[in-house]
Scaffold this motif. Structure first.
Motif, PDB file in Angstrom:
ATOM      1  N   ASP A 142       0.529  -1.330  -0.079  1.00 20.24           N
ATOM      2  CA  ASP A 142      -0.078  -0.113   0.051  1.00 20.24           C
ATOM      3  C   ASP A 142       0.996   1.088   0.186  1.00 20.24           C
ATOM      4  N   TYR A 168       2.738   2.083  -2.823  1.00 17.20           N
ATOM      5  CA  TYR A 168       2.522   3.007  -4.056  1.00 17.20           C
ATOM      6  C   TYR A 168       0.800   3.358  -4.427  1.00 17.20           C
ATOM      7  N   LEU A 169       0.868   4.657  -4.601  1.00 18.53           N
ATOM      8  CA  LEU A 169      -0.707   5.144  -4.674  1.00 18.53           C
ATOM      9  C   LEU A 169      -0.571   5.936  -5.671  1.00 18.53           C
ATOM     10  N   ASP A 212      -3.133   7.419  -7.321  1.00 16.02           N
ATOM     11  CA  ASP A 212      -4.117   8.964  -7.321  1.00 16.02           C
ATOM     12  C   ASP A 212      -2.997   9.904  -6.711  1.00 16.02           C
ATOM     13  N   THR A 213      -1.455   9.620  -6.482  1.00 15.30           N
ATOM     14  CA  THR A 213      -1.011  10.065  -6.245  1.00 15.30           C
ATOM     15  C   THR A 213       0.164  11.420  -6.890  1.00 15.30           C
ATOM     16  N   ASP A 243       7.509   9.164  -7.572  1.00 13.63           N
ATOM     17  CA  ASP A 243       7.569   7.879  -7.276  1.00 13.63           C
ATOM     18  C   ASP A 243       8.680   7.712  -7.323  1.00 13.63           C
ATOM     19  N   TRP A 257       7.479   3.396  -3.836  1.00 15.78           N
ATOM     20  CA  TRP A 257       6.032   4.246  -3.461  1.00 15.78           C
ATOM     21  C   TRP A 257       5.922   5.790  -3.789  1.00 15.78           C
ATOM     22  N   THR A 258       5.490   5.991  -3.465  1.00 13.52           N
ATOM     23  CA  THR A 258       4.954   7.317  -3.961  1.00 13.52           C
ATOM     24  C   THR A 258       5.319   8.241  -3.050  1.00 13.52           C
ATOM     25  N   HIS A 309       3.278   9.919   1.776  1.00 18.99           N
ATOM     26  CA  HIS A 309       2.780   8.828   0.459  1.00 18.99           C
ATOM     27  C   HIS A 309       1.705   9.102  -0.561  1.00 18.99           C
ATOM     28  N   ASP A 310       0.638  10.318   0.250  1.00 20.53           N
ATOM     29  CA  ASP A 310      -0.313  10.500   0.072  1.00 20.53           C
ATOM     30  C   ASP A 310      -0.583  11.725  -0.289  1.00 20.53           C
TER      31      ASP A 310
END
Length: 265
Positions: A110, A112-113, A115-116, A150, A167-168, A191-192
């Protein structure tokens, strides 16, 4: 984003190319999208993509390291060769320890998002607009940056160890400047992108900038001060980097050396 599959292929090729007794290869990098603002206006939208590779090899206790940011075909072979040449011309490292044996490396699912990283310059401008408008209305000057990115890191060694993580990242840095030498700063990382409460952060900085106007000189001495969370984080970050490292402990160059098991704070 350099995928797990592609990263593994590159790492495997580097390991196959190396004639060393032991080889460790790391790839890291990603994309960064930044929206900068200064003097209460958005001044720049920028994008950057970069991936780096680092190869460390050992012939016995002779260790060499080389790196680059182009690692396809002959370029990858050249990085490995550079590391090997460096090792062959190095004095033995008597403290060299073998690379880690193969083991399972867990991957966070979780971190890597989408949307980000997909956040657009238009969306960032819409979030910054109320802050910049408020800054103008209050006679302040605002500057800073809103960033989404990212990142990935992959590692493999000649013992079969492999790990990969993507990850973002999202960050907001903000400086508010008032008349009469008043200024304040705020920063937040996550990250979000949705976790960045940029209006609240900017509001706090604006208020502190107004309170900081007309500073007066004070005599040297011990004073009780109240630090903002961001200032505390920066102090702890440097303490962690310079004071709590294993190398510094081993070389007795940090205040923690020789105090294993003791409570220091």
């Amino acid at each position: 984003m350099l995928s797990k599959k592609k990263a593994k292929e590159i790492l495997e090729e580097a390991i196959r190319t190396s004639p060393a007794d032991e080889t460790e290869v790391i790839i890291n990098g990603g994309k960064t999208f930044s929206t900068r603002f200064t003097n209460n206006y958005i001044s720049q939208n920028g994008a950057q993509k970069e991936y780096d590779i680092t190869v460390r090899v050992a012939f016995g206790q002779q260790v060499g390291v080389a790196g680059g940011n182009i690692f396809d075909g002959d370029n990858l072979k050249q990085v490995v060769e550079n590391a090997c040449n460096a090792a062959r011309h190095s004095k033995p490292d008597l403290e060299w320890t073998p690379v880690l044996a193969a083991r399972e490396v867990p991957e966070l699912q979780d971190a890597y998002l989408a949307d980000t990283i997909d956040y657009t310059p238009e969306e960032k401008a819409a979030r910054l607009a109320p802050i910049l408008k408020r800054s103008i209305e209050r006679g302040l000057t605002s500057a800073g940056m809103l960033v989404n990115s990212d990142n990935m890191l992959a590692v493999m060694n000649s013992q079969g160890l492999f790990g990969y993580q993507a990850w973002t990242g999202a960050s907001f840095t903000y400086t508010a400047m008032a008349a009469n030498q008043g200024s304040a700063w705020a920063e937040y990382h996550s990250h979000d992108m949705r976790e960045l409460e940029i209006e609240a952060l900017a509001e706090q900085a604006m208020e502190r900038a107004k309170l900081a106007q007309n500073p007066v000189a004070t005599k040297p001495g011990a004073y009780t001060v109240v630090l903002a969370p961001t200032a505390v984080i920066e102090l702890v970050e440097f303490l962690n980097y310079l004071g709590f490292g294993g190398q510094g402990f081993h070389e007795a160059t940090t205040f923690t050396s020789g105090k294993l098991g003791e409570q220091l704070f």
